[in-house]
Design a protein around this motif. Structure first.
Motif, PDB file in Angstrom:
ATOM      1  N   ALA A  87      -7.653   3.486   6.903  1.00 58.21           N
ATOM      2  CA  ALA A  87      -6.762   4.872   6.052  1.00 58.21           C
ATOM      3  C   ALA A  87      -6.190   4.235   8.228  1.00 58.21           C
ATOM      4  O   ALA A  87      -7.472   4.576   8.787  1.00 58.21           O
ATOM      5  N   GLY A  88      -4.835   5.056   7.788  1.00 61.44           N
ATOM      6  CA  GLY A  88      -4.552   5.364   9.394  1.00 61.44           C
ATOM      7  C   GLY A  88      -4.716   6.099   9.913  1.00 61.44           C
ATOM      8  O   GLY A  88      -5.280   7.089   9.693  1.00 61.44           O
ATOM      9  N   LEU A  94     -11.560   1.936  14.663  1.00 60.43           N
ATOM     10  CA  LEU A  94     -11.596   0.467  14.406  1.00 60.43           C
ATOM     11  C   LEU A  94     -13.688   0.259  13.679  1.00 60.43           C
ATOM     12  O   LEU A  94     -13.638  -0.283  12.770  1.00 60.43           O
ATOM     13  N   LEU A  95     -14.943   1.096  14.081  1.00 63.15           N
ATOM     14  CA  LEU A  95     -15.632   0.987  14.217  1.00 63.15           C
ATOM     15  C   LEU A  95     -16.454   2.708  13.452  1.00 63.15           C
ATOM     16  O   LEU A  95     -16.325   3.416  14.404  1.00 63.15           O
ATOM     17  N   PRO A  96     -16.829   3.206  12.549  1.00 62.60           N
ATOM     18  CA  PRO A  96     -17.285   4.317  11.785  1.00 62.60           C
ATOM     19  C   PRO A  96     -19.086   4.290  12.625  1.00 62.60           C
ATOM     20  O   PRO A  96     -19.678   5.352  12.597  1.00 62.60           O
ATOM     21  N   LYS A 105      -9.416  -2.770   7.305  1.00 62.62           N
ATOM     22  CA  LYS A 105      -8.525  -3.810   6.830  1.00 62.62           C
ATOM     23  C   LYS A 105      -9.242  -5.165   6.231  1.00 62.62           C
ATOM     24  O   LYS A 105      -8.448  -6.090   5.535  1.00 62.62           O
ATOM     25  N   SER A 106     -10.864  -5.503   6.574  1.00 63.75           N
ATOM     26  CA  SER A 106     -11.100  -7.055   6.367  1.00 63.75           C
ATOM     27  C   SER A 106     -11.701  -6.599   4.513  1.00 63.75           C
ATOM     28  O   SER A 106     -13.447  -7.623   4.559  1.00 63.75           O
ATOM     29  N   PRO A 147      -5.139  -4.941  -4.289  1.00 63.42           N
ATOM     30  CA  PRO A 147      -4.066  -5.013  -3.674  1.00 63.42           C
ATOM     31  C   PRO A 147      -3.985  -5.104  -2.312  1.00 63.42           C
ATOM     32  O   PRO A 147      -3.402  -6.161  -1.568  1.00 63.42           O
ATOM     33  N   ILE A 148      -4.358  -3.998  -1.645  1.00 64.37           N
ATOM     34  CA  ILE A 148      -4.557  -3.643  -0.525  1.00 64.37           C
ATOM     35  C   ILE A 148      -4.869  -4.324   0.049  1.00 64.37           C
ATOM     36  O   ILE A 148      -4.826  -4.616   1.446  1.00 64.37           O
ATOM     37  N   ASP A 149      -6.184  -4.466  -0.451  1.00 66.07           N
ATOM     38  CA  ASP A 149      -7.234  -5.406   0.469  1.00 66.07           C
ATOM     39  C   ASP A 149      -6.449  -7.125   0.694  1.00 66.07           C
ATOM     40  O   ASP A 149      -7.013  -7.209   1.984  1.00 66.07           O
TER      41      ASP A 149
END
Ligand SMILES: NC(=O)c1ccc[n+]([C@@H]2O[C@H](COP(=O)([O-])OP(=O)(O)OC[C@H]3O[C@@H](n4cnc5c(N)ncnc54)[C@H](O)[C@@H]3O)[C@@H](O)[C@H]2O)c1
Length: 442
Positions: free
Chosen positions: A33-34, A38-40, A173-174, A409-411
Motif C-alpha cells: 500500500a502506498g 520495503l519490509l516490516p 508487491k511480490s 488482479p493487483i498481484d
C-alpha cells in the motif's frame, strides 16, 4: 469475489478449528500500500563462501531495509537474503542449509527468502550441477514456508537490474510470486529519479483494460506515474471510460483481433503521443471445450484474440517509429500455457504460444534501443473470468498453491509494473509466474 474461507480461518475461532482438524490455513498476504516501507522488519543478509558483497548491502539499505548479519535466539526477521553466487561444488551447498535453517525459523509471517545465484554456464559440470541445485532448494523451500512467506531465486548475471528486483521481491508487491527463478541479465536498467514514480513520463497502453487484471494493471501503471491509454472493445465503452477517467488517462476502443487493429493503433499513437514506452498485451478470452467437442469458431476466436493479435501488433510496432527506445512489452500468458488444463487446448495453445513469442522476439526488442519483452503467467486469480467457475471447483483451485489461496488482479499488476519499469531492463524474454506456486503442473 471475496474469499470467505480465508477470512474465516483468520478469525480466532476459525483458526483454532482449522488447526485442530488439519485444514489449510491461508494467511492474509502482505500487499503493498502506498508509503509502506520495503519490509516490516529487518533483513538477515548472508553469503556462501565469505562475507556478503558491500554492493548488495548498499542496494538493500538504499531500498530502505534494515540489514542484520546475525540472528539471535528468538529474534525474528522479515526477510532472509542469501548471496549464493559462489557455490561451485555440492559441498558448498551445506552453507545454504546453515543459513536457511535458522533463518526460516526466525522468519516473520509474510516473510521473504531471496537467494542469489549464478546461472550454469557450461564450463564445469560440477559447478553447473551445483548452481542448478539452488533452483531445487528454493522451489522446495517455497513449498514448506507457511503464513504467507515466499521464497524466490535471482540468477544474477549482471547487477544492473538487481536494485529494482530486490525492491519488487522483498516488498508486498511480490505477494503472490512464489518459488520462481528470474534471470537478471545485461541490459540498460537506469534507476528512476523517484522510486515511487518509476514510470513518470512514460506512455503506456493496456489492452483489455476495462475490467479484471487489465484494469488493475492500468491502475498500477498510473500509480507509478505512467500516462495510460486504456484500450478495450467498443462494447466495454462505459466501464472503459470509467477506468480511464479514474486514472486520468484516455480510452481507446480497439478490438485487438480486428484486421485493422495494428494500423489503427499506430495512427492513434502518432496523433496523440510522443511514442509508446509500455505495451501490455492483456486482452484475452476463453472458449473452453474438450478437444472432442471443440468447434472451429471456438478455436479460431481464442487464437485470434490471445495470440495472433499480439504477433501482429508487435510486428507493426517494431516496423514503425512509434515504439520508443527502452520500451517494455509485457504479454499475458497463463500457467495453462506451462502445464496445460483440461478443456483448454485452444487457450493453452495461445498461452504457450505467447511464451514462444516472447522468447523468440527478445533479441529483436533488445536491438530496438534496449527494449524488452516478457510474459507473465498468472495462476488462479479471482476475477469475473474465474467467478464463473462452479463453487466447489473454485474452492479447490484456490487452495492448490503453496499460499493456499487465489491471487488478486493487483498481484499480476504489480509484477507487470516491475517488468514495465526502467530498472527491469536486464529481464528479457522470460516468463514470470504469478501463481502462488501452483502445486499442479510445472
Ligand atoms: N483470471 C485468471 O485467473 C487468469 C489466469 C491466467 C491468465 N489470465 C489472463 O489475464 C488476462 C486478463 O484476464 P481477466 O481474468 O482479467 O479477464 P476478463 O475477462 O475479466 O477481462 C478481459 C478483458 O479483455 C477484453 N477483451 C476481450 N477481447 C478483446 C479484444 N478482442 N480486444 C480488446 N479487448 C478485448 C474484455 O472486454 C475484458 O475487458 C487474459 O489474457 C487472461 O487470459 C487470467
Amino acid at each position: 469475489m471475496s474469499d470467505r474461507y480465508l477470512n474465516l480461518v483468520n478469525s480466532p475461532l476459525g483458526s483454532a478449528v482449522a488447526s485442530r482438524v488439519g485444514l489449510p490455513q491461508p494467511a492474509k498476504l502482505r500487499r503493498y500500500a502506498g508509503g509502506d516501507p520495503l519490509l516490516p522488519g529487518p533483513a538477515l543478509l548472508g553469503a556462501t563462501g565469505g562475507k556478503p558483497a558491500a554492493a548488495l548491502r548498499k542496494l538493500l539499505t538504499g531500498a530502505g531495509a534494515e540489514v542484520v548479519d546475525t540472528l539471535g535466539e528468538g529474534e525474528r526477521v522479515a526477510a532472509a537474503v542469501l548471496d549464493a553466487r559462489s557455490v561451485a561444488a555440492p559441498a558448498d551447498l551445506g552453507a545454504l542449509r546453515d543459513f536457511l535453517a535458522p533463518a526460516v525459523k526466525g522468519l516473520q509471517a509474510n516473510g521473504r527468502v531471496l537467494v542469489l545465484g549464478r546461472l550454469p554456464d557450461g564450463k564445469s559440470v560440477t559447478a553447473d550441477a551445483t548452481r542448478q541445485a539452488l533452483d531445487g532448494i528454493v522451489r522446495s523451500l517455497a513449498k514448506e514456508l507457511r503464513r504467507g512467506a515466499t521464497a524466490n531465486l535471482l540468477w544474477v548475471e549482471n547487477e544492473a537490474s538487481l536494485g529494482a528486483a530486490l525492491r519488487f521481491f522483498l516488498s508486498g508487491k511480490s505477494a503472490y510470486v512464489d518459488g520462481q527463478p528470474v534471470v537478471l541479465g545485461a541490459g540498460t536498467a537506469p534507476d528512476p529519479t523517484d522510486w515511487d514514480q518509476p514510470l513518470a513520463g512514460k506512455t503506456a497502453l493496456v489492452t483489455g483494460a476495462a475490467r479484471g487484471i487489465g484494469a488493475a494493471i492500468a491502475g498500477v501503471l498510473a500509480r507509478d506515474g505512467a500516462k495510460v491509454i486504456a484500450a478495450d472493445l467498443t462494447q466495454a465503452g462505459e466501464t472503459l471510460a470509467k477506468v480511464a477517467n479514474r486514472l486520468g488517462g484516455s480510452a481507446l476502443h480497439l478490438d485487438v483481433a480486428a484486421a485493422d487493429a495494428p494500423p489503427r493503433l499506430l495512427d492513434h499513437l502518432a496523433a496523440h503521443t510522443d511514442g509508446l514506452d509500455i505495451l501490455i498485451h492483456n486482452a484475452g478470452i476463453t472458449r473452453d471445450k474438450l478437444m472432442a467437442n471443440m468447434k472451429p469458431e471456438q478455436w479460431d476466436s481464442v487464437l485470434a484474440v490471445n495470440l495472433e493479435s499480439q504477433l501482429r501488433i508487435n510486428d507493426a510496432l517494431l516496423g514503425s517509429d512509434q515504439l520508443n527506445p527502452q520500451a517494455r512489452v509485457v504479454c499475458l500468458s497463463s500457467t495453462t500455457g506451462l502445464s496445460g488444463n483440461r478443456g483448454q487446448t485452444n487457450y493453452g495453445a495461445t498461452k504457450a504460444g505467447v511464451i514462444g513469442l516472447v522468447r523468440s522476439s527478445a533479441a529483436a526488442f533488445a536491438k530496438h534501443g534496449a527494449s524488452t519483452i516478457n510474459a507473465i503467467a498468472p495462476g488462479f486469480i479471482d476475477t469475473e473470468m474465474t467467478a464463473k467457475m462452479p463453487l466447489a471447483t473454485r474452492e479447490v483451485a484456490r487452495r492448490l498453491s503453496s499460499l493456499q489461496q487465489a491471487g488478486l488482479p493487483i498481484d499480476v499488476a504489480e509484477a507487470t509494473a516491475w517488468l514495465a519499469s526502467p530498472g527491469a531492463g536486464g529481464v528479457n524474454g522470460q516468463v514470470l509466474r504469478v501463481c502462488g506456486q501452483n502445486l499442479v503442473g510445472a
